[in-house]
Design a protein around this motif. Structure first.
Motif, PDB file in Angstrom:
ATOM      1  N   TYR A 106       5.324 -35.416 -27.517  1.00 48.04           N
ATOM      2  CA  TYR A 106       3.921 -35.618 -27.878  1.00 48.04           C
ATOM      3  C   TYR A 106       3.349 -34.280 -28.294  1.00 48.04           C
ATOM      4  CZ  TYR A 106       4.083 -40.087 -25.303  1.00 48.04           C
ATOM      5  OH  TYR A 106       4.383 -41.340 -24.860  1.00 48.04           O
TER       6      TYR A 106
ATOM      7  N   SER B  31       5.036 -38.691 -10.935  1.00 50.38           N
ATOM      8  CA  SER B  31       4.047 -38.768 -12.001  1.00 50.38           C
ATOM      9  C   SER B  31       4.396 -37.767 -13.101  1.00 50.38           C
ATOM     10  CB  SER B  31       2.673 -38.454 -11.393  1.00 50.38           C
ATOM     11  OG  SER B  31       1.696 -38.622 -12.380  1.00 50.38           O
ATOM     12  N   GLY B  32       4.339 -38.240 -14.336  1.00 51.88           N
ATOM     13  CA  GLY B  32       4.633 -37.359 -15.466  1.00 51.88           C
ATOM     14  C   GLY B  32       6.111 -37.267 -15.808  1.00 51.88           C
ATOM     15  N   SER B  33       6.962 -38.018 -15.090  1.00 49.56           N
ATOM     16  CA  SER B  33       8.407 -37.911 -15.339  1.00 49.56           C
ATOM     17  C   SER B  33       8.860 -38.676 -16.579  1.00 49.56           C
ATOM     18  CB  SER B  33       9.195 -38.377 -14.110  1.00 49.56           C
ATOM     19  OG  SER B  33       8.863 -39.711 -13.782  1.00 49.56           O
ATOM     20  N   GLY B  34       7.973 -39.530 -17.136  1.00 53.34           N
ATOM     21  CA  GLY B  34       8.316 -40.216 -18.381  1.00 53.34           C
ATOM     22  C   GLY B  34       8.489 -41.725 -18.250  1.00 53.34           C
ATOM     23  N   LYS B  35       8.081 -42.298 -17.110  1.00 54.20           N
ATOM     24  CA  LYS B  35       8.287 -43.736 -16.872  1.00 54.20           C
ATOM     25  C   LYS B  35       7.578 -44.600 -17.917  1.00 54.20           C
ATOM     26  CE  LYS B  35       6.499 -43.535 -12.681  1.00 54.20           C
ATOM     27  NZ  LYS B  35       6.188 -42.091 -12.612  1.00 54.20           N
ATOM     28  N   SER B  36       6.293 -44.320 -18.134  1.00 55.09           N
ATOM     29  CA  SER B  36       5.540 -45.138 -19.103  1.00 55.09           C
ATOM     30  C   SER B  36       6.105 -44.952 -20.510  1.00 55.09           C
ATOM     31  CB  SER B  36       4.056 -44.757 -19.098  1.00 55.09           C
ATOM     32  OG  SER B  36       3.487 -45.052 -17.850  1.00 55.09           O
ATOM     33  N   THR B  37       6.457 -43.720 -20.832  1.00 53.60           N
ATOM     34  CA  THR B  37       7.030 -43.454 -22.150  1.00 53.60           C
ATOM     35  C   THR B  37       8.310 -44.258 -22.338  1.00 53.60           C
ATOM     36  OG1 THR B  37       6.094 -41.236 -22.037  1.00 53.60           O
ATOM     37  CG2 THR B  37       7.789 -41.598 -23.693  1.00 53.60           C
TER      38      THR B  37
HETATM   39  N1  ATP Z   1      -0.215 -39.836 -25.529  1.00 50.63           N
HETATM   40  C1  ATP Z   1       0.194 -38.701 -24.965  1.00 50.63           C
HETATM   41  N2  ATP Z   1      -0.144 -37.497 -25.490  1.00 50.63           N
HETATM   42  C2  ATP Z   1       0.277 -36.345 -24.938  1.00 50.63           C
HETATM   43  N3  ATP Z   1       1.063 -36.289 -23.844  1.00 50.63           N
HETATM   44  C3  ATP Z   1       1.423 -37.439 -23.266  1.00 50.63           C
HETATM   45  C4  ATP Z   1       1.005 -38.706 -23.784  1.00 50.63           C
HETATM   46  N4  ATP Z   1       1.533 -39.682 -23.004  1.00 50.63           N
HETATM   47  C5  ATP Z   1       2.225 -39.061 -22.041  1.00 50.63           C
HETATM   48  N5  ATP Z   1       2.178 -37.715 -22.196  1.00 50.63           N
HETATM   49  C6  ATP Z   1       2.853 -36.704 -21.349  1.00 50.63           C
HETATM   50  O1  ATP Z   1       4.228 -37.025 -21.320  1.00 50.63           O
HETATM   51  C7  ATP Z   1       4.767 -36.861 -20.017  1.00 50.63           C
HETATM   52  C8  ATP Z   1       5.324 -38.174 -19.508  1.00 50.63           C
HETATM   53  O2  ATP Z   1       4.249 -39.075 -19.360  1.00 50.63           O
HETATM   54  P1  ATP Z   1       4.402 -40.568 -18.832  1.00 50.63           P
HETATM   55  O3  ATP Z   1       3.065 -41.169 -18.921  1.00 50.63           O
HETATM   56  O4  ATP Z   1       5.521 -41.236 -19.537  1.00 50.63           O
HETATM   57  O5  ATP Z   1       4.831 -40.304 -17.311  1.00 50.63           O
HETATM   58  P2  ATP Z   1       4.814 -41.324 -16.076  1.00 50.63           P
HETATM   59  O6  ATP Z   1       6.086 -41.094 -15.336  1.00 50.63           O
HETATM   60  O7  ATP Z   1       4.535 -42.693 -16.559  1.00 50.63           O
HETATM   61  O8  ATP Z   1       3.607 -40.776 -15.195  1.00 50.63           O
HETATM   62  P3  ATP Z   1       2.641 -41.602 -14.182  1.00 50.63           P
HETATM   63  O9  ATP Z   1       3.460 -41.845 -12.937  1.00 50.63           O
HETATM   64  O10 ATP Z   1       1.529 -40.653 -13.949  1.00 50.63           O
HETATM   65  O11 ATP Z   1       2.226 -42.863 -14.854  1.00 50.63           O
HETATM   66  C9  ATP Z   1       3.639 -36.297 -19.175  1.00 50.63           C
HETATM   67  O12 ATP Z   1       3.734 -34.889 -19.184  1.00 50.63           O
HETATM   68  C10 ATP Z   1       2.394 -36.747 -19.903  1.00 50.63           C
HETATM   69  O13 ATP Z   1       1.331 -35.874 -19.677  1.00 50.63           O
END
Ligand code: ATP
Ligand code: MG
Length: 244
Positions: free
Chosen positions: A19, A48-54
């Motif tokens: 991103y 949190s932030g490990s990339g799960k949602s991505t």
């Molecule tokens: N749209 C975006 N723009 C910029 N950075 C992003 C965006 N979406 C996610 N990130 C960054 O990418 C990384 C992975 O984010 P992601 O949301 O996939 O993590 P996650 O494991 O789902 O976190 P959480 O447990 O907080 O939901 C994080 O550093 C986040 O800040």
């Protein structure tokens, strides 16, 4: 004799997601290889932030990788047009969200009918299918209620019925239990697992709650955008539950 090789349902190869935030690049997923087969019941977990949602967004064809590939039933998502990709998504993938995302002015039944009606089904056919799904998730008595009259756990069961009503092969759920207490979180996971067992539907859900991990067949752990661990475990044989 060589065994026939089963086609993966979803396969990520060298999948990287970067991103841009201001001038800086954030590496949300770093060269991830992952194969998910039909019928698997998989948790993606990690801090949190490990990339799960991505990762969920790539698996559900909601987003595409900056590098590497995502294929669905052998077809590279990058080679599909936007229309082809959204048709594939609408036909084959159901989604469940952390915040339930139900339409507040519609009843539980109307919420579950919606994907079928958008797909062109008659109201009668949509109603029949939605009723069956709501009964399956234990909400046969609450079909006429609007979401605000239902508990969080009940709302999430409506959302699961909605995700399943069009008969997807895959359900992707990003933190489906994050807004629920432990008892309801366990109910939701067990409900999804029973449906997966009974119908062969593949489920991929993310969670940061490691108490739920004993209930899945496979747990994929992310750390800093990489797969840190990928463990298959014995299928636990849970009894059928009655949902109220
Ligand atoms: N749209 C975006 N723009 C910029 N950075 C992003 C965006 N979406 C996610 N990130 C960054 O990418 C990384 C992975 O984010 P992601 O949301 O996939 O993590 P996650 O494991 O789902 O976190 P959480 O447990 O907080 O939901 C994080 O550093 C986040 O800040
Ligand atoms: Mg997330």
């Amino acid at each position: 004799m060589p065994q026939p090789v089963q086609q993966a349902l979803v396969e990520l190869s060298g999948a990287t997601k970067q991103y841009q935030l201001g001038g800086a690049g954030i590496l949300a997923l770093d060269n991830v290889g992952l194969r998910i087969d039909a019928g698997e019941f998989v948790a993606v977990w990690g801090p949190s932030g490990s990339g799960k949602s991505t990762l969920c967004n790539l698996i559900g064809l909601i987003d595409s990788p900056s590098a590497g590939s995502v294929s669905f039933r052998g077809a590279d998502a990058a080679l599909m047009s936007d229309d082809q990709r959204s048709t594939m998504r609408n036909r084959s993938i159901g989604f469940v969200f952390q915040g339930f995302n139900l339409v507040p002015v519609l009843s539980a039944l109307e919420n579950v009918m919606l994907p079928l009606q958008i797909g062109g089904a008659s109201a009668q056919a949509a109603k029949a299918a939605a009723r069956l799904r709501l009964e399956q998730v234990g909400l046969g008595g609450q079909m006429a209620q609007r979401p605000a009259k239902l508990s969080g756990g009940q709302q999430q069961r409506v959302a699961i019925a909605r995700a399943l009503v069009a008969g997807p092969v895959l359900v992707v759920a990003d933190e489906p239990t994050a807004n629920l207490d432990t008892a309801n979180a366990v109910l939701i996971i067990d409900l999804m697992r029973e449906i997966s067992r009974r119908e062969g539907t593949t489920f991929v859900f993310s969670t940061h709650d490691d108490r739920l991990l004993a209930r899945v067949d496979r747990k994929v752990m992310l750390r800093d955008g990489c797969i840190a661990d990928d463990v298959r475990q014995e299928r636990a044989d849970y009894r059928m539950r009655v949902y109220s």
